[in-house]
Design a protein around this motif. Structure first.
Motif, PDB file in Angstrom:
ATOM      1  N   PRO A   2      38.349  50.398  68.526  1.00 38.86           N
ATOM      2  CA  PRO A   2      38.794  51.524  69.366  1.00 38.86           C
ATOM      3  C   PRO A   2      39.881  52.307  68.648  1.00 38.86           C
ATOM      4  N   LEU A   4      41.942  54.855  69.763  1.00 36.16           N
ATOM      5  CA  LEU A   4      43.193  55.134  70.465  1.00 36.16           C
ATOM      6  C   LEU A   4      43.611  56.590  70.398  1.00 36.16           C
ATOM      7  N   ARG A 216      62.286  46.195  54.969  1.00 39.73           N
ATOM      8  CA  ARG A 216      63.566  46.260  55.662  1.00 39.73           C
ATOM      9  C   ARG A 216      64.582  45.342  54.978  1.00 39.73           C
TER      10      ARG A 216
ATOM     11  N   TYR B  88      44.506  47.135  60.105  1.00 41.10           N
ATOM     12  CA  TYR B  88      43.605  48.080  59.436  1.00 41.10           C
ATOM     13  C   TYR B  88      44.024  49.533  59.603  1.00 41.10           C
ATOM     14  N   ARG B  89      45.110  49.765  60.322  1.00 43.28           N
ATOM     15  CA  ARG B  89      45.555  51.139  60.579  1.00 43.28           C
ATOM     16  C   ARG B  89      47.069  51.190  60.646  1.00 43.28           C
ATOM     17  N   TYR B  94      53.805  56.774  64.248  1.00 45.78           N
ATOM     18  CA  TYR B  94      52.896  56.601  65.374  1.00 45.78           C
ATOM     19  C   TYR B  94      52.644  55.110  65.633  1.00 45.78           C
ATOM     20  N   VAL B  95      51.589  54.541  65.047  1.00 44.58           N
ATOM     21  CA  VAL B  95      51.264  53.151  65.380  1.00 44.58           C
ATOM     22  C   VAL B  95      50.761  52.355  64.183  1.00 44.58           C
ATOM     23  N   GLN B  97      48.056  49.152  63.892  1.00 42.33           N
ATOM     24  CA  GLN B  97      47.008  48.588  64.751  1.00 42.33           C
ATOM     25  C   GLN B  97      46.293  47.444  64.034  1.00 42.33           C
ATOM     26  N   TYR B 164      59.450  52.426  70.833  1.00 42.44           N
ATOM     27  CA  TYR B 164      59.335  51.739  69.535  1.00 42.44           C
ATOM     28  C   TYR B 164      59.177  50.228  69.772  1.00 42.44           C
ATOM     29  N   ALA B 170      44.320  49.049  72.259  1.00 44.77           N
ATOM     30  CA  ALA B 170      43.486  50.147  71.776  1.00 44.77           C
ATOM     31  C   ALA B 170      42.221  50.225  72.622  1.00 44.77           C
ATOM     32  N   ARG B 171      41.773  51.443  72.873  1.00 43.21           N
ATOM     33  CA  ARG B 171      40.580  51.631  73.709  1.00 43.21           C
ATOM     34  C   ARG B 171      39.792  52.836  73.228  1.00 43.21           C
ATOM     35  N   ASP B 182      41.873  44.478  70.120  1.00 41.01           N
ATOM     36  CA  ASP B 182      42.565  45.356  69.169  1.00 41.01           C
ATOM     37  C   ASP B 182      43.859  45.837  69.809  1.00 41.01           C
ATOM     38  N   TYR B 184      47.990  47.563  69.194  1.00 41.82           N
ATOM     39  CA  TYR B 184      48.815  48.407  68.327  1.00 41.82           C
ATOM     40  C   TYR B 184      50.264  48.278  68.772  1.00 41.82           C
ATOM     41  N   ILE B 187      55.486  52.538  65.893  1.00 40.91           N
ATOM     42  CA  ILE B 187      56.365  52.431  64.719  1.00 40.91           C
ATOM     43  C   ILE B 187      57.106  53.742  64.445  1.00 40.91           C
ATOM     44  N   ILE B 198      47.106  54.238  78.676  1.00 42.81           N
ATOM     45  CA  ILE B 198      46.709  53.046  77.932  1.00 42.81           C
ATOM     46  C   ILE B 198      47.466  51.866  78.551  1.00 42.81           C
ATOM     47  N   SER B 212      56.089  47.388  60.786  1.00 39.06           N
ATOM     48  CA  SER B 212      56.552  48.775  60.601  1.00 39.06           C
ATOM     49  C   SER B 212      56.661  49.174  59.137  1.00 39.06           C
TER      50      SER B 212
END
Lengths: 297, 297
Positions: A2, A4, A216, B88-89, B94-95, B97, B164, B170-171, B182, B184, B187, B198, B212
């Motif tokens: 997904p 998002l 960090r 993987y993301r 943003y995020v 995941q 934060y 995730a959807r 999944d 997330y 960050i 969500i 992060s």
């Protein structure tokens, strides 16, 4: 997996055929704006950080708001003072900081060692092209100046906000304001309590990952790298105007005076499409920074 | 090396002798609070992510707010479904995941494949121990529940905010709410426009840097890692209650019901000491997340 995010969702919706056209996103509105809606950023106001590992970050200097500090920064860059600079501090959800980790270097020649406190100015000193219609947690009024900066204030005074990617001048206790030899950028939720307490001098507009994705640090509760070997070496910090013409990157900002600008704010506050079911009806100032894009020159 | 933070400044001021005692910081107030001001987090509500490289992140699950999704998460962890999971993301500001990058795995056995939309609830469903006196950009009321969570709302409905370190599910497009396979975490600056769209299921309370500080991805404008080799392997995701007693980390939260709690809010809004010259007089909800600390068990 997904996703998002509305991007694929809009794509899927578009492919699913006779649905109403989805509401354009802020990015789509900006991309469709005429060339006149975009302003070129002066190459004197672009500061490059070239890291030894090949990464590059680009900072847009806020020369109209902090002229004394920005003058120092140009002088420091041109002097080569930063040729052995490093990133020596990365504190999670706060800042990444670079400059002279040794604290031993004499200041660069020709700089103002005690620049004035360029923390705030009259509300209309730089004009306000667009008032931000949404509430802010820290300031009674916010908006955007014609020269491309998000600002906070109270109608009498105005200042730059400590948003993600904003760049400030590290300092010791007041009345010290820092020279500009040590700089930091915000890598977490906006620490707006720093507003009006430190000189903000710019904004990272490209290559933010080279500053935000660093390990960090663990020292002093401040994210300092305890082992000097952890420091991230910087090869060069330079003003773009000083580079050979063929090597100069160029960037434009969406003019807050352009009619499309206010529409991008609304599009961020009330996102359309099939992903969002409840529009926020609002947006934090730090979530609507002025759009910037790289351009061929 | 100017430190930019009041810690050294307070130290210096203290050493400079006959100055008035500096105003205590929020951290000092919390540290001085009696043991009764702290509540132990249930080991059933602690989710560990052990990375292949030895890093560990710890998530406090919001089981009172998203019980169906948290039940799924416990089932998924116990099933071993995440044993080949990866990050993987990683999208800057943003995020980050993680979960099943292949999109090919059948869901874990025994989970609810269509959990309800656990996005909001009645304002007083979990009580509000302390109202946040400061303005919020997205919600007309904010506060803190007795069980240790920052909440936003309007006096009728209440929801968790995308600050934060908050963890969400995730959807795909609504009415899908995601299974929890999944996840997330935020960050960057709080994307509060995701609130109520969500399911939020927790908060990273330790080891945030492992999530992060990862390299930003470049795929799809979404921060996807384009080369599968970039994916960050996860060795194990486990519920702390399922570990042998000697291996269980333990954490406490500062109870919003404790008298000291409101004082910590004020201390963050109006910081004392010789570093800050202009107090903010306000603080964003995401800058006053409930204090959490590791404890021996």
């Amino acid at each position: 997996m997904p996703m998002l995010l509305p991007f694929f969702a809009l794509l899927a919706a578009a492919q699913a055929a006779p649905a109403p056209a989805p509401k354009p996103t802020a990015a789509q509105l900006a991309a469709a704006a005429p060339a006149s809606a975009w302003g070129l950023i002066d190459a004197q106001d672009l500061l490059l950080i070239d890291f030894a590992d090949g990464h590059r970050s680009v900072i847009w200097l806020a020369s109209a708001f902090a002229p004394a500090h920005v003058a120092n920064i140009r002088t420091i860059a041109r002097s080569g003072w930063w040729n052995d600079a490093t990133v020596y501090r990365v504190q999670d959800n706060y800042v990444t900081q670079w400059g002279d980790a040794t604290e031993k270097k004499a200041p660069a020649a020709g700089i103002d060692r005690r620049p004035p406190a360029e923390y705030e100015w009259a509300w209309d000193a730089h004009g306000v092209a667009v008032a931000n219609p949404y509430r802010d947690a820290y300031a009674s009024r916010t908006g955007f100046t014609p020269n491309g900066w998000a600002v906070a204030g109270d109608g009498t005074r105005q200042w730059l906000p400590h948003c993600y990617g904003m760049v400030g001048v590290a300092r010791d206790l007041a009345p010290d304001t820092g020279t500009g030899g040590d700089l930091y950028t915000v890598i977490g939720h906006a620490p707006r309590h720093l507003d009006r307490n430190i000189a903000l001098v710019g904004r990272v507009i490209d290559g933010m990952g080279a500053l935000s994705a660093l390990p960090r640090g663990t020292g002093g509760g401040l994210g300092l790298y305890e082992d000097p070997k952890q420091r991230v070496p910087i090869k060069r910090i330079a003003i773009v105007a000083d580079l050979p013409a063929a090597e100069r990157p160029a960037f434009e900002y969406l003019r807050p005076n352009a009619p499309v600008f206010a529409a991008t704010l609304e599009a961020r506050a009330n996102r359309g499409g099939p992903f969002f079911t409840v529009p926020a009806g609002a947006t934090d100032l730090c979530n609507v920074m002025v759009p910037v894009r790289a351009v061929a020159r």
